[in-house]
Design an enzyme around this catalytic site. Structure first.
Site, mmCIF file in Angstrom:
data_model
loop_
_atom_site.group_PDB
_atom_site.id
_atom_site.type_symbol
_atom_site.label_atom_id
_atom_site.label_comp_id
_atom_site.label_asym_id
_atom_site.label_seq_id
_atom_site.Cartn_x
_atom_site.Cartn_y
_atom_site.Cartn_z
ATOM 1 N N CYS A 52 0.991 -1.290 -0.102
ATOM 2 C CA CYS A 52 -0.152 -0.045 -0.105
ATOM 3 C C CYS A 52 0.873 1.374 0.135
ATOM 4 O O CYS A 52 1.525 1.417 0.791
ATOM 5 C CB CYS A 52 -0.810 -0.002 1.144
ATOM 6 S SG CYS A 52 -1.730 1.625 1.526
ATOM 7 N N CYS A 55 0.525 3.420 3.342
ATOM 8 C CA CYS A 55 0.828 2.697 4.688
ATOM 9 C C CYS A 55 2.337 3.271 5.242
ATOM 10 O O CYS A 55 3.028 3.737 4.333
ATOM 11 C CB CYS A 55 1.020 1.316 4.728
ATOM 12 S SG CYS A 55 -0.463 0.402 4.911
ATOM 13 N N HIS A 115 -3.984 0.462 8.364
ATOM 14 C CA HIS A 115 -4.573 0.150 6.708
ATOM 15 C C HIS A 115 -6.009 -0.477 6.910
ATOM 16 O O HIS A 115 -6.734 -0.398 6.039
ATOM 17 C CB HIS A 115 -3.587 -0.792 6.025
ATOM 18 C CG HIS A 115 -3.935 -1.402 4.795
ATOM 19 N ND1 HIS A 115 -3.620 -0.440 3.808
ATOM 20 C CD2 HIS A 115 -4.709 -2.199 4.240
ATOM 21 C CE1 HIS A 115 -4.194 -0.784 2.570
ATOM 22 N NE2 HIS A 115 -4.619 -2.157 2.825
ATOM 23 N N ASN A 155 -13.764 10.056 -0.658
ATOM 24 C CA ASN A 155 -14.427 9.167 -1.459
ATOM 25 C C ASN A 155 -14.156 7.964 -0.960
ATOM 26 O O ASN A 155 -12.868 7.318 -0.819
ATOM 27 C CB ASN A 155 -13.567 8.914 -2.796
ATOM 28 C CG ASN A 155 -13.975 10.275 -3.619
ATOM 29 O OD1 ASN A 155 -15.146 10.909 -3.727
ATOM 30 N ND2 ASN A 155 -13.039 10.389 -4.564
ATOM 31 N N SER A 163 -9.645 4.269 -4.965
ATOM 32 C CA SER A 163 -8.533 3.098 -5.488
ATOM 33 C C SER A 163 -7.808 2.552 -4.366
ATOM 34 O O SER A 163 -7.012 1.488 -4.809
ATOM 35 C CB SER A 163 -7.830 3.522 -6.586
ATOM 36 O OG SER A 163 -7.362 4.664 -6.309
ATOM 37 N N HIS A 166 -6.984 2.093 2.170
ATOM 38 C CA HIS A 166 -6.119 2.669 3.338
ATOM 39 C C HIS A 166 -7.156 3.921 3.735
ATOM 40 O O HIS A 166 -7.401 4.840 2.766
ATOM 41 C CB HIS A 166 -4.747 3.226 2.990
ATOM 42 C CG HIS A 166 -3.929 3.660 4.390
ATOM 43 N ND1 HIS A 166 -2.977 2.528 4.633
ATOM 44 C CD2 HIS A 166 -4.182 4.488 5.028
ATOM 45 C CE1 HIS A 166 -2.630 3.082 5.838
ATOM 46 N NE2 HIS A 166 -3.267 4.446 5.994
ATOM 47 N N HIS A 168 -8.324 7.349 3.822
ATOM 48 C CA HIS A 168 -7.646 8.685 3.330
ATOM 49 C C HIS A 168 -8.708 9.552 3.013
ATOM 50 O O HIS A 168 -9.768 8.977 2.247
ATOM 51 C CB HIS A 168 -6.532 8.398 2.570
ATOM 52 C CG HIS A 168 -6.891 7.929 1.320
ATOM 53 N ND1 HIS A 168 -7.481 6.761 1.074
ATOM 54 C CD2 HIS A 168 -7.015 8.729 0.090
ATOM 55 C CE1 HIS A 168 -7.865 6.713 -0.460
ATOM 56 N NE2 HIS A 168 -7.493 7.896 -0.875
ATOM 57 N N GLN A 170 -8.888 13.776 0.605
ATOM 58 C CA GLN A 170 -8.087 14.575 -0.319
ATOM 59 C C GLN A 170 -8.524 15.953 -0.037
ATOM 60 O O GLN A 170 -9.656 16.271 0.917
ATOM 61 C CB GLN A 170 -8.645 14.323 -1.726
ATOM 62 C CG GLN A 170 -8.298 12.763 -2.030
ATOM 63 C CD GLN A 170 -8.151 12.601 -3.656
ATOM 64 O OE1 GLN A 170 -7.928 13.455 -4.356
ATOM 65 N NE2 GLN A 170 -9.080 11.746 -4.065
HETATM 66 O O1 LIG Z 1 -8.086 11.137 -7.030
HETATM 67 P P1 LIG Z 1 -8.263 9.546 -6.915
HETATM 68 O O2 LIG Z 1 -8.937 9.062 -5.619
HETATM 69 O O3 LIG Z 1 -7.499 8.970 -7.625
HETATM 70 O O4 LIG Z 1 -9.801 9.681 -7.850
HETATM 71 C C1 LIG Z 1 -11.188 9.596 -7.535
HETATM 72 O O5 LIG Z 1 -11.695 11.047 -6.907
HETATM 73 C C2 LIG Z 1 -11.322 12.086 -7.830
HETATM 74 C C3 LIG Z 1 -11.991 13.214 -7.307
HETATM 75 O O6 LIG Z 1 -13.249 13.267 -6.710
HETATM 76 C C4 LIG Z 1 -12.143 11.889 -9.002
HETATM 77 O O7 LIG Z 1 -11.878 12.763 -10.061
HETATM 78 C C5 LIG Z 1 -12.025 10.435 -9.705
HETATM 79 O O8 LIG Z 1 -12.389 10.242 -10.725
HETATM 80 C C6 LIG Z 1 -11.847 9.246 -8.480
HETATM 81 O O9 LIG Z 1 -11.602 7.964 -9.350
#
Ligand SMILES: O=P(O)(O)O[C@H]1O[C@H](CO)[C@@H](O)[C@H](O)[C@H]1O
Ligand SMILES: O=P(O)(O)O[C@H]1O[C@H](CO)[C@@H](O)[C@H](O)[C@H]1O
Lengths: 350, 350
Positions: A52, A55, A115, A155, A163, A166, A168, A170
């Site tokens: 990961c 991690c 994780h 997300n 994806s 873990h 997290h 943004q």
């Molecule tokens: O930034 P990540 O986690 O790779 O990507 C994810 O969040 C982003 C922000 O909402 C989006 O634009 C991507 O389509 C989604 O897969």
């Protein structure tokens, strides 16, 4: 003939915060579902995963090595959608082809070194550390002259495009104010100018009197399914005090925000007994140097599931071309969330 | 220092038709994907499926039996989100809780008696029959005093919430004008009042000169990836003649619309060599009894796939809370679609 009944008849509801409508079709929840079923991944993860890139102690794609962090950890996204060093410029042909350079900063925040955890499985003091980092990041990024808006979000789950499991979130911080907070600014400003109070203060007062859509409360925050909710189990966390951004919260209020996030996400996990997917994020005043007394801090939760762990709501044809549409009433969803225990099902020893 | 380059630098583009922005991050298409992969169903269907409620001669949930139809077939949705017999009424508490009854009609249109076909596998004359039915339905529904907007659309594929693979689309017709066409009315009206020509006529002129985003053309329609496209392979079909709705098309123009739909959807299927999922629909003037000379008929295609048959674009956290975001430029996508053959890969005998 019968009179209009919002628990039974199709109707539109107005989103007073964003200035938009949603179509509600309460009778439609009975329709059988023969379409796509989501997978429920068995969420058995190790506390540390050597592969990961989030991690502690592991290396990332760019070659950098994560510190052996013990609570939270933040770094610049190695594949950020925004970058700081964009030359200014743009295009404008008759108002029909219009583009402008956009600059910004994308950050990744690890919520925990573990994780195998998610927010609902963390303690209030551990989530408080995440809140503290949100405050710090909002402060630092928002103070930059080239940043006029800071979007903090998470997300959660593969269904929401996440994806890496873990835990997290943004931050995307940028020069211009994006569409959603811009719409909320328009609505909140009009209301504030007319009433001298924030739109969400008055809205909260009505919801607390009615108690039809409230899911949970603590001393400083209320969690409810908004009257105009689009997603089946959409919720909003609203601060009781009208603050414009997270930096204005007192230490007690920061704890209370952590408590509200924890209790809400436990209820979400308990609803269908899975790690509940969602996108969530804070909406706060633009960091454009103005005071924005009309702004009222809140956090949106947009979860995709409709009827079970495997049946989601699709926002597709009509929704993309017309208006968002929902099949159960916000009042029904609030009732379902209120019924849930605040002990996580994995800890309930059932 | 380098100057701004829209093939390389993050930027925002303005959607002149809807009045909104999209964030474009061209550099981001290189990011590795470790997240959710979609399933590619092997699309092996019989020409007739005895368990399908849309096949000719079969019975539906409500007990009704479909006729043995030979081209198209239309009926009222047994689980419509809108119904015609809603008592009027609503709620308004201080502008913060606002709801109003909404009435309407939901229709289902079978494109073909053949369970195993999709639009790109049908002939132009067969698709022309679908166009003829769209015209008839728009005419009949739009003439009703209780219907002020008619939304014709198709959800194709399980990824787009379609629960039955039998080729079909839908119509939701209702009392009020939904948000998306309402925004397009505002933008088109402002442009028409200023220039005396429709926004899309002038836009089309620029696109035909540049030929950067055009995918295909015939005598009466042009298909292109809009300058402001949100979805990776989003396209729009625009009529060369500024007509307000589909009933104004000449017989030749109806054939040309069928031809454009066929050639576009074949290219889509060929792109990743699968039955390409999308939501698509016509946008036309409101049927509120006014002329709407500002309106210009068009058809949107919103496909979710990004990089392959199994990797889709997720419109999640930032997109839900901020602005839509895309990872490849519209010009790149148009180039990829232009490269595709107009012979369907299943017929190419490779
Ligand atoms: O930034 P990540 O986690 O790779 O990507 C994810 O969040 C982003 C922000 O909402 C989006 O634009 C991507 O389509 C989604 O897969
Ligand atoms: O009406 P259907 O095909 O059952 O349902 C599908 O299309 C509708 C209109 O876009 C959406 O509201 C549903 O979420 C989707 O599953």
């Amino acid at each position: 003939s019968a009179s209009f009944d919002s628990t039974e008849h199709p109707h539109r509801r107005f989103n007073a915060l964003a200035g938009e409508w949603v179509l509600v079709s309460p009778h439609r929840s009975k329709r059988p579902w023969q379409g796509q079923q989501e997978e429920t991944e068995q969420d058995q993860r190790p506390a540390y995963d050597p592969t990961c890139y989030l991690c502690p102690g592991n290396s990332r794609v760019g070659g950098e090595v994560n510190p052996k962090y013990e609570s939270t950890f933040v770094f610049n996204n190695d594949f950020g959608a925004l970058t700081a060093d964009v030359p200014t410029g743009g295009v404008n042909e008759g108002g029909l082809l219009r583009a402008e350079a956009e600059s910004g900063i994308c950050r990744v925040i690890c919520f925990s070194p573990r994780h195998d955890l998610t927010l609902p499985q963390m303690t209030v003091p551990a989530i408080r550390k995440v809140v503290d980092l949100w405050v710090e990041e909002f402060q630092t990024l928002g103070a930059r002259p080239d940043i006029n808006y800071v979007q903090i979000f998470e997300n959660k789950g593969p269904m929401m495009g996440c994806s890496n499991p873990h835990p997290h979130g943004q931050i995307w911080a940028q020069r211009t104010v994006p569409g959603e907070p811009a719409k909320e600014t328009v609505q909140q400003l009009a209301y504030f100018q007319e009433h001298g109070r924030t739109l969400l203060s008055d809205y909260l007062k009505i919801e607390l009197e009615k108690q039809e859509r409230v899911v949970l409360e603590n001393e400083h925050f209320v969690v409810l399914v908004p009257f105009w909710a689009v997603w089946p189990y959409e919720t909003i966390i609203i601060s009781r005090r009208a603050v414009q951004d997270i930096t204005q919260l007192t230490p007690d209020e920061r704890d209370a925000l952590a408590d509200a996030v924890r209790r809400l996400t436990i209820r979400y996990d308990n609803l269908f007994r899975i790690s509940f997917p969602y996108s969530a994020g804070l909406h706060q005043r633009p960091t454009d140097g103005q005071e924005h007394p009309e702004w009222h801090l809140h956090m949106h939760f947009y979860p995709p599931l409709l009827r079970s762990a495997t049946v989601r709501k699709f926002m597709v044809g009509y929704e993309m071309l017309g208006d968002p549409q929902r099949d159960v009433t916000p009042e029904f969803s609030a009732g379902r969330l209120r019924e849930q225990s605040e002990v996580h099902y994995k800890d309930a020893g059932e």
